[in-house]
Design an enzyme around this catalytic site. Structure first.
Site, PDB file in Angstrom:
ATOM      1  CE  LYS A 235       7.015  -0.327  -4.701  1.00 53.14           C
ATOM      2  NZ  LYS A 235       7.106   0.427  -5.920  1.00 53.14           N
TER       3      LYS A 235
ATOM      4  CE  LYS B 151       2.398  -5.480  -7.219  1.00 56.16           C
ATOM      5  NZ  LYS B 151       2.222  -4.107  -7.419  1.00 56.16           N
TER       6      LYS B 151
ATOM      7  CE  LYS C 274       8.007  -3.229 -13.927  1.00 51.28           C
ATOM      8  NZ  LYS C 274       8.028  -1.889 -14.357  1.00 51.28           N
TER       9      LYS C 274
END
Ligand code: TYM
Length: 352
Positions: A128, A214, A217
Site C-alpha cells: 500500500k 487478488k 475493492k
C-alpha cells in the site's frame, strides 16, 4: 471455549473474494457454534461462553484517504450485506469498531510491545505504501497493531480470514506472546493466542482481469470483481469478459499450471458448488470456456440472487441497521472490559 472474531473494512462493495474467502465461513462458524451452544443447554449444561463477534473495521478505514459521508454510508451498506449473507445479529455480536472505544485503547497499550521491525515487514504495508512511505499516515503503518487489538480484546480463539490476512494474524500472535512474556506470569497470561482459520479452497480469489492480482475493492476496474449487489446481467457480462486462454479445460489440476485465470474460474466454480476443483475438472474436461463460462455465470447468479434480494430489502430500513450496530456494540463493550482492565493492570497503569 471458542471465541470467533473477525472484521471487514466497510469501504466499497462486498465482493466475491470477501464472500468465499471470509464471510461464508463466518456464517458457517456462527451456525456451528450456535448448534453446539443449543446442544449444551439442552443437556442441562451451564450457559455456554462460545461466541462469535463480527465487526466493521471502520477505524482501519481512516488509515487511507477517505470521504466521511461515504464511510458512513458504507458502514450501513456493509451491515446490510453481512446480514444478507447470513450473519444473524441475534446469534452473533455484529458491531462497528468506532462504537467500542476499547479497540483504540488496547491498540495504544499494545504499541509499547509491537516492534517497528515487525511492522516494517508487513507485505500489506509495503504494497500500500509503495515507494512513498514517508507520505503515508501513521495509521497505515500501525494498522496491524489495531488489528491485533481487535482480536486480543475478546480472547479470540479462531479468526476466519482470507489468505491475505495471515501475516497480520501471525503478528497478533507475536504481540500477544511478547506481552504475556514481558508483563504476565506463565499461569495467568493476559491474552489468548488466536488461531487464523483460512479456508482450504477460495482463500485467495483472483481478479477476473488478471489472474496474478487478488480480487479487491480498490481495483479501479469494476470488471475485475463480482460484487454481491451486481444484477444477473452484470454478473453474466463480467464472467463473459473474464480473461481466459484459448485452451480447453484439462481433466486434472496439473493441467492448470501456468494458467492462473483458468485456475481462478475453476476455483470459484468449485467453491460455489461445494465441490473439489478435481471433481469440477472431471465434469468439464475437454470443454472450452464457451461452455464453462455460462455454467459458472448461472451458478453465480443463483447463489447471489437471494443475497442481493435480502440486501436490497434491508437497506431500506436504515433505522434497523443503526439499531443492530448499537446493540452489538453494547454487548462488545461489556465483553471487552475485563481483558482491557487486565492489560492496564499488567502494565502497572493506575486507574481510579
Ligand atoms: P478486508 O476488508 O480487506 O477483507 C475482509 C475479508 O475478506 C478477505 N478477502 C479475500 N479472501 C479471498 N480472496 C480475496 N480476493 C479476498 N479479498 C479479501 C480478507 O482476507 C478478509 O478476511 N484488515 C482486514 C480487516 C480486519 C480484520 C481485523 C480481520 C481488521 N481487523 C481482525 C480479521 C481480524 C481487512 O482489511 O480485510
Amino acid at each position: 471455549m471458542m471465541r470467533v472474531v473477525s472484521g471487514i473494512q466497510p469501504t466499497g462493495n462486498l465482493h466475491l473474494g470477501n464472500y468465499l474467502g471470509a464471510i461464508r465461513n463466518w456464517v458457517r462458524m456462527q451456525d456451528e457454534i450456535d448448534a453446539g451452544n443449543r446442544a449444551q443447554v439442552a443437556e442441562g449444561g451451564s450457559a455456554p461462553k462460545n461466541q462469535c463477534l463480527f465487526f466493521l473495521a471502520d477505524l482501519h478505514a481512516i488509515s487511507q484517504p477517505h470521504v466521511p459521508a461515504e464511510l458512513h454510508r458504507g458502514s450501513l451498506e456493509m451491515t446490510a450485506a453481512l446480514v444478507a449473507c447470513g450473519i444473524d445479529p441475534a446469534r452473533s455480536i455484529l458491531f462497528n469498531q468506532a462504537q467500542v472505544p476499547q479497540h483504540a485503547e488496547l491498540q495504544w497499550l499494545l504499541s509499547g510491545t509491537a516492534r517497528m521491525g515487525w511492522l516494517n515487514r508487513m507485505t500489506q504495508w509495503k504494497d500500500k505504501a509503495g515507494k512513498n512511505r514517508e507520505g503515508q499516515s501513521v495509521a497505515l503503518f500501525s494498522y496491524p497493531v489495531l488489528q491485533a487489538a481487535d482480536v486480543l480484546l475478546y480472547q479470540a480463539t479462531h479468526v476466519p480470514v482470507g489468505e491475505d490476512q495471515k501475516q497480520h494474524l501471525e503478528l497478533a500472535r507475536d504481540i500477544a506472546q511478547k506481552f504475556n512474556n514481558d508483563f504476565a506470569s506463565e499461569d495467568a497470561p493476559v491474552f489468548t493466542l488466536p488461531e487464523p482459520f483460512i479456508p482450504p479452497v477460495a482463500a485467495r480469489i483472483m481478479s477476473l482481469r488478471n489472474g496474478s492480482a487478488k480480487m479487491s475493492k480498490s481495483d479501479p476496474s469494476d470488471l475485475s470483481r463480482i460484487n454481491l449487489s451486481d444484477d444477473p446481467e452484470t454478473v453474466m457480462l463480467k464472467i463473459k469478459k473474464a480473461k481466459t486462454d484459448p485452451e480447453p479445460l484439462p481433466g486434472e489440476l496439473g493441467g492448470l499450471v501456468g494458467r492462473p485465470e483458468a485456475l481462478n474460474l475453476v476455483t470459484i466454480y468449485a467453491a460455489l458448488a461445494d465441490r473439489s476443483a478435481e471433481d469440477v475438472l472431471r465434469e468439464f474436461a475437454g470443454q472450452g470456456f464457451g461452455a464453462f463460462k455460462p455454467a459458472l455465470g448461472e451458478l453465480l447468479v443463483e447463489t447471489l440472487r437471494p443475497i442481493s434480494q435480502r440486501f436490497t430489502a434491508l437497506l431500506e430500513d436504515r433505522e434497523s441497521l443503526d439499531a443492530i450496530l448499537a446493540t452489538g456494540a453494547a454487548r462488545a463493550r461489556t465483553l471487552a472490559g475485563p481483558t482491557l482492565d487486565s492489560a492496564y493492570r499488567a502494565l502497572g497503569l493506575v486507574r481510579a
